[in-house]
Design a protein around this motif. Structure first.
Motif, PDB file in Angstrom:
ATOM      1  N   UNK A   1       0.814  -1.211   0.000  1.00 25.74           N
ATOM      2  CA  UNK A   1       0.000   0.000   0.000  1.00 25.74           C
ATOM      3  C   UNK A   1       0.851   1.266   0.000  1.00 25.74           C
ATOM      4  N   UNK A   2       1.963   1.229   0.757  1.00 26.57           N
ATOM      5  CA  UNK A   2       2.808   2.406   0.916  1.00 26.57           C
ATOM      6  C   UNK A   2       4.253   2.121   0.531  1.00 26.57           C
ATOM      7  N   UNK A   3       4.948   3.169   0.138  1.00 26.17           N
ATOM      8  CA  UNK A   3       6.403   3.134  -0.001  1.00 26.17           C
ATOM      9  C   UNK A   3       6.954   4.205   0.926  1.00 26.17           C
ATOM     10  N   UNK A   4       7.916   3.801   1.774  1.00 25.47           N
ATOM     11  CA  UNK A   4       8.544   4.733   2.707  1.00 25.47           C
ATOM     12  C   UNK A   4      10.042   4.790   2.429  1.00 25.47           C
ATOM     13  N   UNK A   5      10.602   5.958   2.582  1.00 24.74           N
ATOM     14  CA  UNK A   5      12.050   6.118   2.519  1.00 24.74           C
ATOM     15  C   UNK A   5      12.444   7.052   3.645  1.00 24.74           C
ATOM     16  N   UNK A   6      13.606   6.788   4.249  1.00 20.83           N
ATOM     17  CA  UNK A   6      14.000   7.619   5.372  1.00 20.83           C
ATOM     18  C   UNK A   6      15.501   7.638   5.580  1.00 20.83           C
ATOM     19  N   UNK A   7      15.950   8.630   6.321  1.00 23.00           N
ATOM     20  CA  UNK A   7      17.337   8.709   6.773  1.00 23.00           C
ATOM     21  C   UNK A   7      17.366   8.189   8.201  1.00 23.00           C
ATOM     22  N   UNK A   8      18.110   7.095   8.414  1.00 24.33           N
ATOM     23  CA  UNK A   8      18.203   6.473   9.727  1.00 24.33           C
ATOM     24  C   UNK A   8      19.527   6.880  10.357  1.00 24.33           C
ATOM     25  N   UNK A   9      19.466   7.483  11.531  1.00 18.03           N
ATOM     26  CA  UNK A   9      20.658   7.929  12.234  1.00 18.03           C
ATOM     27  C   UNK A   9      20.900   7.070  13.467  1.00 18.03           C
ATOM     28  N   UNK A  10      22.068   7.244  14.082  1.00 19.92           N
ATOM     29  CA  UNK A  10      22.421   6.481  15.286  1.00 19.92           C
ATOM     30  C   UNK A  10      23.349   7.300  16.152  1.00 19.92           C
ATOM     31  N   UNK A  11      23.534   6.843  17.389  1.00 18.00           N
ATOM     32  CA  UNK A  11      24.528   7.455  18.261  1.00 18.00           C
ATOM     33  C   UNK A  11      25.916   7.026  17.813  1.00 18.00           C
ATOM     34  N   UNK A  12      26.896   7.909  17.969  1.00 16.82           N
ATOM     35  CA  UNK A  12      28.270   7.582  17.606  1.00 16.82           C
ATOM     36  C   UNK A  12      29.150   7.703  18.844  1.00 16.82           C
ATOM     37  N   UNK A  13      29.902   6.637  19.096  1.00 15.96           N
ATOM     38  CA  UNK A  13      30.833   6.620  20.223  1.00 15.96           C
ATOM     39  C   UNK A  13      32.232   6.363  19.699  1.00 15.96           C
ATOM     40  N   UNK A  14      33.120   7.341  19.861  1.00 15.61           N
ATOM     41  CA  UNK A  14      34.499   7.221  19.366  1.00 15.61           C
ATOM     42  C   UNK A  14      34.508   6.794  17.899  1.00 15.61           C
ATOM     43  N   UNK A  15      33.663   7.451  17.125  1.00 19.51           N
ATOM     44  CA  UNK A  15      33.526   7.232  15.688  1.00 19.51           C
ATOM     45  C   UNK A  15      32.873   5.898  15.319  1.00 19.51           C
ATOM     46  N   UNK A  16      32.484   5.084  16.318  1.00 21.68           N
ATOM     47  CA  UNK A  16      31.814   3.805  16.052  1.00 21.68           C
ATOM     48  C   UNK A  16      30.308   3.977  16.225  1.00 21.68           C
TER      49      UNK A  16
END
Length: 354
Positions: free
Chosen positions: A196-211
């Motif tokens: 029924x739907x198409x979704x697109x998104x930017x998924x972000x995360x926490x970064x610890x010491x570049x990881x």
């Protein structure tokens, strides 16, 4: 744009494949399981349409009453049903509760049948996703189905997915790739293609010491297109999807978000290692199945680079990807599954890697 051979993320060099059974955190024991009985596929007894049919069945017994008019199948939505449950119209509530009860029985029967399959035998917990799971009516049905299963001796926990269903199919994409591939980046693109739907998104995360700490992944920005209202061709749907992704990438660049050159795509059906869909894509706009069409190639040809690096696309089944979003919440069990109540009944079973 750099030449493909210059890219550190050249697709042919990746330690991944589309529709993989072994992922960084889990083994996929089963997905897109289609079990038949005398009436057809059992999953059809526990999808969104089946619930609405039960509402309509009970509504017809009091046709002519104001409560029945409020619950016409062509007009009703999840929000409308939840308002009825929270309201004062007892007859309308009785209709909805009767539908919930009947649906819970069918859902528990379907789950019980899944648990008889060898690959589902050890399942300790099942997350239930899809649009119906975020509604009060859906959550009551899930709870009653769990009670019924436990009363039959099936000691299993059912719970709604932790993330909003619209976001879970995007967030799960970060678990399709090893964390080292995301290092040095703030986000990646997730896509969820449904009936029924198409979704697109930017998924972000926490970064610890570049990881990246992908357990904290969330949707920064999302676009949704309800293609079911328009019935577009496959070509038009692809063009619209590409336009959505490009717009999101532009927004991310304006905000100085460093996006990994990876697009994780969730879609219905059996996904082959080359990215083709062999079956289960019948609800998508146009024909997406067969070797003649390759979604990964179509996307990479339209979006060859992301922030100067060659694009890599990884595709998996939509229930699998929605299930992957639950990894941080399943650490206390080894064998678990997901059911997604939507246009169809998606399913997948996982085992945590040792």
């Amino acid at each position: 744009m750099s030449k493909p051979d210059d890219s550190p993320l050249k697709q042919s060099h990746m330690p991944l494949k589309h529709g993989a059974s072994i992922l960084p955190s889990v083994k996929i024991d089963s997905y897109n399981l289609r079990i038949r009985d005398k009436d057809g596929f059992i999953g059809d007894k526990a999808n969104k349409a089946a619930f609405l049919e039960k509402v309509d069945y009970w509504r017809k017994h009091v046709d002519g009453h104001a409560a029945a008019k409020r619950l016409k199948m062509s007009d009703i939505s999840k929000t409308d049903i939840d308002k009825i449950l929270a309201g004062d119209d007892k007859l309308a509530q009785a209709i909805v509760w009767s539908a919930i009860h009947d649906f819970a029985i069918d859902l528990s029967d379907v789950i019980n049948r899944f648990l008889k399959e060898k690959k589902w035998e050890k399942t300790e917990r099942i997350a239930v996703g899809g649009g119906l799971s975020e509604s009060a009516a859906g959550q009551f049905a899930i709870a009653e189905a769990m009670l019924r299963l436990n009363s039959l001796g099936r000691k299993i926990e059912l719970r709604p997915i932790e993330h909003l269903p619209d976001e879970a199919g995007l967030i799960g994409a970060v678990h399709l790739v090893p964390a080292w591939m995301l290092k040095g980046h703030d986000a990646m693109v997730g896509v969820d293609i449904g009936g029924t739907n198409i979704r697109a998104g930017i998924v972000t995360w926490e970064t610890r010491k570049k990881s990246p700490n992908i357990a904290k992944a969330e949707v920064w920005k999302m676009d949704l297109w309800r293609h079911g209202d328009e019935e577009p061709s496959r070509g038009k749907a692809l063009k619209r999807l590409v336009k959505m992704i490009k717009a999101l990438l532009e927004d991310a660049e304006k905000e100085k978000i460093i996006v990994a050159p990876i697009i994780g795509i969730a879609c219905p059906g059996l996904i082959e290692s080359d990215g083709s869909i062999t079956s289960g894509g019948q609800n998508l706009p146009g024909n997406w199945e067969g070797e003649s069409f390759n979604l990964a190639r179509e996307i990479t040809s339209s979006i060859p680079a992301i922030q100067g690096k060659d694009t890599f696309v990884v595709i998996h089944n939509d229930a699998v990807v929605q299930g992957l979003s639950q990894i941080p919440f399943m650490k206390d069990v080894r064998h678990w599954g997901i059911l997604t109540i939507g246009t169809g009944l998606g399913n997948a079973k996982f085992t945590h890697n040792p």
